[in-house]
Motif scaffolding. Structure first.
Motif, PDB file in Angstrom:
ATOM      1  N   TYR A 203      41.023  47.474  41.008  1.00 61.26           N
ATOM      2  CA  TYR A 203      40.052  47.225  39.939  1.00 61.26           C
ATOM      3  C   TYR A 203      38.687  47.678  40.456  1.00 61.26           C
ATOM      4  O   TYR A 203      38.142  47.075  41.399  1.00 61.26           O
ATOM      5  CB  TYR A 203      40.008  45.734  39.578  1.00 61.26           C
ATOM      6  N   PHE A 204      38.132  48.740  39.868  1.00 58.96           N
ATOM      7  CA  PHE A 204      36.861  49.298  40.362  1.00 58.96           C
ATOM      8  C   PHE A 204      35.673  48.512  39.804  1.00 58.96           C
ATOM      9  O   PHE A 204      35.657  48.112  38.631  1.00 58.96           O
ATOM     10  CB  PHE A 204      36.748  50.774  39.995  1.00 58.96           C
ATOM     11  N   LEU A 205      34.694  48.312  40.682  1.00 58.80           N
ATOM     12  CA  LEU A 205      33.470  47.637  40.273  1.00 58.80           C
ATOM     13  C   LEU A 205      32.596  48.574  39.443  1.00 58.80           C
ATOM     14  O   LEU A 205      32.663  49.808  39.596  1.00 58.80           O
ATOM     15  CB  LEU A 205      32.678  47.145  41.493  1.00 58.80           C
ATOM     16  N   ILE A 206      31.769  48.006  38.570  1.00 54.88           N
ATOM     17  CA  ILE A 206      30.807  48.774  37.770  1.00 54.88           C
ATOM     18  C   ILE A 206      29.409  48.189  37.983  1.00 54.88           C
ATOM     19  O   ILE A 206      29.255  47.068  38.499  1.00 54.88           O
ATOM     20  CB  ILE A 206      31.165  48.763  36.269  1.00 54.88           C
ATOM     21  N   LYS A 217      33.544  51.413  45.180  1.00 50.93           N
ATOM     22  CA  LYS A 217      34.132  50.168  45.669  1.00 50.93           C
ATOM     23  C   LYS A 217      35.108  49.589  44.631  1.00 50.93           C
ATOM     24  O   LYS A 217      34.901  49.740  43.432  1.00 50.93           O
ATOM     25  CB  LYS A 217      33.029  49.155  45.964  1.00 50.93           C
ATOM     26  N   TYR A 218      36.109  48.915  45.156  1.00 51.15           N
ATOM     27  CA  TYR A 218      37.077  48.266  44.266  1.00 51.15           C
ATOM     28  C   TYR A 218      37.627  47.015  44.965  1.00 51.15           C
ATOM     29  O   TYR A 218      37.484  46.848  46.181  1.00 51.15           O
ATOM     30  CB  TYR A 218      38.224  49.214  43.920  1.00 51.15           C
ATOM     31  N   VAL A 219      38.208  46.172  44.170  1.00 55.20           N
ATOM     32  CA  VAL A 219      38.950  45.031  44.728  1.00 55.20           C
ATOM     33  C   VAL A 219      40.411  45.216  44.334  1.00 55.20           C
ATOM     34  O   VAL A 219      40.712  45.831  43.294  1.00 55.20           O
ATOM     35  CB  VAL A 219      38.428  43.676  44.206  1.00 55.20           C
ATOM     36  N   THR A 220      41.300  44.712  45.168  1.00 57.58           N
ATOM     37  CA  THR A 220      42.732  44.866  44.894  1.00 57.58           C
ATOM     38  C   THR A 220      43.314  43.547  44.419  1.00 57.58           C
ATOM     39  O   THR A 220      43.090  42.496  45.024  1.00 57.58           O
ATOM     40  CB  THR A 220      43.479  45.338  46.157  1.00 57.58           C
ATOM     41  N   VAL A 221      44.056  43.635  43.355  1.00 55.56           N
ATOM     42  CA  VAL A 221      44.701  42.459  42.764  1.00 55.56           C
ATOM     43  C   VAL A 221      46.213  42.617  42.913  1.00 55.56           C
ATOM     44  O   VAL A 221      46.760  43.689  42.630  1.00 55.56           O
ATOM     45  CB  VAL A 221      44.331  42.336  41.271  1.00 55.56           C
ATOM     46  N   ALA A 222      46.882  41.540  43.369  1.00 55.80           N
ATOM     47  CA  ALA A 222      48.342  41.554  43.476  1.00 55.80           C
ATOM     48  C   ALA A 222      48.925  40.799  42.285  1.00 55.80           C
ATOM     49  O   ALA A 222      48.498  39.686  41.976  1.00 55.80           O
ATOM     50  CB  ALA A 222      48.781  40.892  44.778  1.00 55.80           C
ATOM     51  N   THR A 223      49.890  41.396  41.605  1.00 54.53           N
ATOM     52  CA  THR A 223      50.481  40.746  40.423  1.00 54.53           C
ATOM     53  C   THR A 223      51.960  41.082  40.301  1.00 54.53           C
ATOM     54  O   THR A 223      52.400  42.157  40.714  1.00 54.53           O
ATOM     55  CB  THR A 223      49.751  41.161  39.137  1.00 54.53           C
ATOM     56  N   THR A 224      52.710  40.157  39.741  1.00 51.89           N
ATOM     57  CA  THR A 224      54.132  40.399  39.453  1.00 51.89           C
ATOM     58  C   THR A 224      54.320  40.796  37.992  1.00 51.89           C
ATOM     59  O   THR A 224      55.420  41.134  37.579  1.00 51.89           O
ATOM     60  CB  THR A 224      54.976  39.131  39.721  1.00 51.89           C
ATOM     61  N   VAL A 252      34.068  44.321  36.810  1.00 50.68           N
ATOM     62  CA  VAL A 252      35.028  45.384  37.116  1.00 50.68           C
ATOM     63  C   VAL A 252      35.583  45.920  35.797  1.00 50.68           C
ATOM     64  O   VAL A 252      35.470  45.286  34.748  1.00 50.68           O
ATOM     65  CB  VAL A 252      36.202  44.876  37.983  1.00 50.68           C
ATOM     66  N   LYS A 253      36.178  47.106  35.894  1.00 52.32           N
ATOM     67  CA  LYS A 253      36.853  47.685  34.740  1.00 52.32           C
ATOM     68  C   LYS A 253      38.356  47.368  34.810  1.00 52.32           C
ATOM     69  O   LYS A 253      38.987  47.532  35.865  1.00 52.32           O
ATOM     70  CB  LYS A 253      36.678  49.203  34.718  1.00 52.32           C
ATOM     71  N   VAL A 254      38.908  46.913  33.682  1.00 56.80           N
ATOM     72  CA  VAL A 254      40.352  46.698  33.614  1.00 56.80           C
ATOM     73  C   VAL A 254      41.027  48.056  33.505  1.00 56.80           C
ATOM     74  O   VAL A 254      40.696  48.834  32.605  1.00 56.80           O
ATOM     75  CB  VAL A 254      40.734  45.820  32.399  1.00 56.80           C
ATOM     76  N   PRO A 255      41.936  48.363  34.427  1.00 50.39           N
ATOM     77  CA  PRO A 255      42.622  49.659  34.365  1.00 50.39           C
ATOM     78  C   PRO A 255      43.256  49.894  32.999  1.00 50.39           C
ATOM     79  O   PRO A 255      43.712  48.962  32.340  1.00 50.39           O
ATOM     80  CB  PRO A 255      43.685  49.535  35.458  1.00 50.39           C
TER      81      PRO A 255
END
Length: 954
Positions: A203-206, A217-224, A252-255
């Protein structure tokens, strides 16, 4: 009585006899008596009953018969449950197979009519099963949780709760079943551990909320569940997480969606789980919903009722009010697709845009519908809820103060734990089958509550031109079932049974419905039903919680597992081929067919033989322990069939011997045998009533089994045979008169458990005399006589039994028949043993087939004598010419060898210094005493052997 116990014929005769005399349809006209009532938990109308139903209902019938024979008015109220989702599922599947149509091919009224047709057939099957088990039910007064009077009760309760402000409608997150398109209760969710995947997404920051420019920069989210990113409204991190706290307040922007969402801080985030940065989708995850409520986040619903993606997103604020906060369009290539197809498509897009960092294999608890078997979807929907906090106060108090008692006691804590943390109850379901919610809406969506549209128009003074439409939802089945103890007795239309039998006495059920049903029954009943002083009335006084019957491998019985057993198959028997066909008929997974066949052949290689209903009922009582799991054992059923055969043959012997005998109570207790067995019976009666009071049916069955088989049949009847053959007229009459009395008491005691055989024997026994009522259940149960207890009689008769057993063994070893009377001498008796033997010398000689029984002071030195020791008393048995010395020497040598082995073992233990140092002194003394005793016995046996050896030499 026929020579053999033909239970097939007898059970049909007794069922016909009971129907003719209306014993199943008993009246309760004696208002001055105490009352006892059990409401049978209404089985679902989805098919035939299983072993669990038969098990619990047999316990109920036993209690009803017991209390009726204790002089009370009794009622075993039968009914069936409409079972909303389960019935609709079964009938939908049935119609698809039979008519090739699904539900939507019918109108609502047409479909409901189809279900009512199904209900009639299903009830016939179930009621036939219950009738075969012999339960004391008035079949003319059976209730159904969707009949007109019950519907009136349901509407009355709903309206009162609604008007009292306890029922409300709100948009909340619920478990949604996409197959049946209805909300599912949390309690009906089956969490299965499944292999899954964990996807790590960038998820990239804006720059800011409205900026379109992305940072590197981005943060990583783990999801099932990557498909739910369509509904993301925030990312959440723990406020103290050094990795992310600097980003709190950033966006952040939602992919794929290109929606800007904030990064928020929330203390519920587990730093060690995944990446420590969690996507928040309040409309599709329960944890996310709670985070959304705390942080006032918007909620976005992305799915239709059947689990497909919407064309346009449904966006709500945190209060559930619809708003257009974001762009509500879904990309065209992701619209109207099944949720799992969307997942694949989204993953493909993420890969193409280099937003997918990595994928790992993952094991996860995934919620499934216990009926549909599909994966459930957390969904934001409008539902009706019952506020339970207020209702729970009295329900908790009633159990804490033991106004309602759980048996076993451990379930009390389970109940209280759940009640202390109870959540509001979602009571609406999106089905056609069930109680329609009594709410009507006008064109402005104003809600009106009432029993019918006619009542509402009159109450609210609504004009005819105002169009009203009833809520399409139905009530959760457990809502109507929670009224069972009072609505099942006729409330609010008929209050006669309510006044007699409410509160009911016992609820018999499994531990798996404590939360589904028991807790809710207590809450609703105590709020609606009041006593004459206006105090809340409990629904029942005791809750007897049974274990779960499992198959012989310990697995839960289930149609889907292919391991069910039909109680009628235990009674009628079934071939292996038919049993396999029955077990594989309803399998959800066709791959299981082979394993089900193998297991069935292994457990029942010759199918199942027929057994009497009484044997099945007795087996059910014998397994009613405090355990949560009960393994079914066919050998136990076979054993209790033999027990019924034993009762038959014993009764036949008694009836044959008392034929044409005029019953007279005078002098029947002068005989020591009668005194002994009646004292034994009196102790059984005492424990019998205690066992039933404590609901220890397993102990009750063991108590009756041991007394009837061992004491009465194997001992008492065997001991009276020589008296009946060779006794005086006076002795014979005393025995015959007593035989009638003791058999009558035995039949009365076992009747609540095994009604068929006892009713049949009783009708024959009653012809011999009119001492009791001709209808067995109209007689009183034997009561414990506190003045009768005679330890002296019981103690010394049981001791003499050992002597008789020794004599029988000797006769077998020496091939001496009972027609040859033996001479017996005894030595080392106590004062009380001497008195007992002298006072009852004549009768004891007869029952032991003895010529003489004489006390001696010194050891007997006859030519042919066998010496036995019974509780320190030396018994000398003269065998004369019939005695084979070599056989006796072999027996003595074997005994000597066993004793020497035992002495060696004890000596080894006592010579171990480590043992002597560490062992308790009491244990050491016990071993020393045992060693001395064995030496004493060995000496006496060696002396006996030496006497025999001298005789050989002579």
């Amino acid at each position: 009585m026929d020579k053999n116990y033909n239970f097939h014929v007898i059970e049909k005769k007794i069922q016909k006899y009971c129907r003719k005399n209306k014993f199943f349809f008993h009246n309760n006209d004696f208002l001055n008596r105490d009352n006892f009532c059990i409401m049978v938990p209404p089985p679902n109308i989805t098919g035939y009953l299983h072993m669990g139903h038969a098990f619990q209902q047999t316990i109920m019938d036993t209690l009803i018969r017991y209390h009726r024979m204790s002089g009370k008015n009794t009622l075993l109220q039968m009914g069936t449950d409409h079972a909303g989702i389960a019935t609709q599922m079964v009938v939908e599947r049935y119609l698809l197979i039979k008519e090739g149509k699904n539900k939507d091919a019918y109108t609502r009224s047409e479909f409901i009519k189809k279900i009512f047709d199904w209900k009639k057939k299903s009830e016939l099957i179930m009621f036939n099963q219950i009738k075969r088990l012999g339960h004391l039910i008035d079949w003319t007064k059976v209730r159904f949780t969707l009949d007109s009077n019950f519907s009136k009760a349901v509407n009355n309760v709903f309206i009162k709760l609604y008007k009292d402000g306890l029922i409300y409608r709100r948009k909340k997150l619920v478990y949604w079943d996409p197959k049946f398109q209805t909300v599912i209760s949390d309690l009906e969710v089956e969490n299965k551990v499944c292999k899954s995947m964990m996807w790590y997404i960038r998820y990239f920051l804006i720059d800011d909320h409205n900026s379109a420019s992305l940072h590197k920069k981005y943060v990583t989210v783990a999801t099932t569940r990557p498909e739910t990113l369509l509904g993301d409204t925030a990312l959440a991190v723990h406020p103290s997480d050094n990795r992310y706290k600097k980003y709190i307040g950033c966006f952040v922007k939602v992919p794929i969606m290109n929606r800007s969402i904030p990064i928020i801080g929330d203390i519920s985030i587990d730093i060690s789980k995944g990446t420590g940065c969690m996507k928040v989708t309040p409309a599709h995850d329960f944890n996310d919903y709670d985070i959304g409520q705390r942080n006032k986040l918007p909620m976005i619903n992305i799915f239709t009722r059947d689990g497909k993606t919407l064309k346009k997103l449904n966006i709500f604020n945190y209060n559930g009010k619809k708003e257009k906060i974001f762009n509500n369009h879904i990309p065209k290539n992701l619209r109207n697709l099944d949720r799992f197809i969307v997942r694949k498509n989204i993953l493909s897009l993420l890969k193409s845009e280099n937003l997918l960092r990595k994928v790992i294999s993952y094991k996860n608890n995934i919620p499934h519908g216990d009926r549909s078997g599909v994966i459930l979807e957390p969904m934001l929907t409008n539902q009706w809820y019952l506020s339970t906090k207020l209702l729970s106060i009295e329900a908790i108090k009633a159990v804490k103060e033991d106004k309602i008692i759980f048996i076993p006691k451990q379930y009390k804590n389970m109940y209280l734990s759940w009640m202390n943390n109870i959540q509001d109850w979602c009571i609406s379901r999106q089905l056609w089958w069930g109680h329609r919610i009594p709410i009507w809406y006008d064109s402005q969506n104003n809600a009106y509550v009432g029993e019918s549209e006619e009542v509402i128009r009159k109450e609210y003074s609504l004009k005819k031109d105002i169009i009203l439409k009833q809520d399409t939802d139905v009530l959760d089945t457990w809502f109507s079932s929670s009224l069972w103890t009072f609505a099942g007795l006729g409330w609010p239309v008929d209050t006669k049974k309510i006044h007699m039998f409410h509160p009911t006495n016992v609820l018999v059920c499994g531990f798996d419905i404590i939360f589904f049903w028991i807790a809710r029954m207590i809450m609703i009943t105590m709020y609606i039903i009041k006593d004459k002083f206006g105090n809340p009335q409990i629904p029942f006084k005791y809750i007897y919680v049974t274990g779960l019957i499992r198959d012989e491998q310990g697995q839960k019985m289930s149609k889907s597992y292919g391991n069910i057993l039909d109680p009628l198959d235990m009674i009628d028997g079934i071939s292996l081929i038919k049993l396999i066909k029955k077990r594989t008929k309803n399998l959800l997974n066709s791959k299981q067919i082979n394993s089900v066949k193998i297991n069935t052949i292994k457990s029942f290689p010759k199918g199942i033989l027929s057994h009497s209903t009484d044997a099945l009922r007795f087996t059910f009582l014998s397994i009613a322990s405090t355990s949560r799991s009960i393994n079914w054992d066919m050998n136990r059923l076979k054993g209790y069939q033999n027990f019924c055969n034993k009762i038959w043959h014993a009764s036949r012997f008694v009836i044959h011997n008392i034929k044409k005998n005029v019953f007279n109570k005078a002098n029947i207790f002068l005989c020591i045998l009668n005194q002994w067995i009646y004292n034994e019976l009196n102790e059984v009666v005492k424990k019998y009533h205690i066992s039933l009071k404590l609901f220890r049916f397993d102990q009750l069955s063991t108590l009756l089994y041991k007394f009837i088989w061992n004491k009465f049949c194997d001992q008492y009847l065997e001991m009276i045979k020589p008296i009946l053959q060779t006794g005086s007229v006076y002795e014979i009459n005393i025995i015959k008169n007593f035989l009638f009395l003791i058999l009558s008491h035995i039949l009365l005691l076992v009747h609540p458990i095994i009604p068929f055989i006892t009713t049949y024997i009783w009708t024959i026994l009653h012809k011999s005399n009119k001492e009791f009522n001709s209808v067995i259940i109209l007689n009183s149960l034997p009561k414990y006589n506190t003045n009768l207890k005679n330890i002296y009689v019981i103690k010394f008769m049981n001791w003499f039994q050992k002597i008789i057993s020794v004599l029988r063994s000797i006769r077998v070893d020496t091939k001496v028949k009972h027609t040859k009377l033996l001479n017996v001498y005894y030595k080392n008796v106590s004062l009380y043993q001497r008195i007992f033997l002298q006072e009852n010398n004549i009768i004891l000689k007869k029952i032991a087939y003895l010529k003489c029984m004489i006390e001696i002071k010194s050891p007997l030195n006859l030519s042919s004598v066998i010496i036995r020791i019974v509780d320190d008393v030396e018994i000398f048995i003269s065998i004369d010419s019939c005695f084979d010395i070599n056989i006796e020497l072999q027996r003595l040598d074997k005994k000597i060898s066993l004793l020497n082995t035992e002495i060696q073992k004890i000596n080894y233990i006592l010579s171990n210094k480590k043992f002597l140092t560490n062992a308790p002194s009491s244990f050491i003394l016990e071993k020393q005493s045992l060693l001395k005793n064995n030496f004493d016995i060995l000496k006496k046996i060696n002396d006996q052997k030496n006497i025999l050896l001298k005789k050989i030499l002579i």
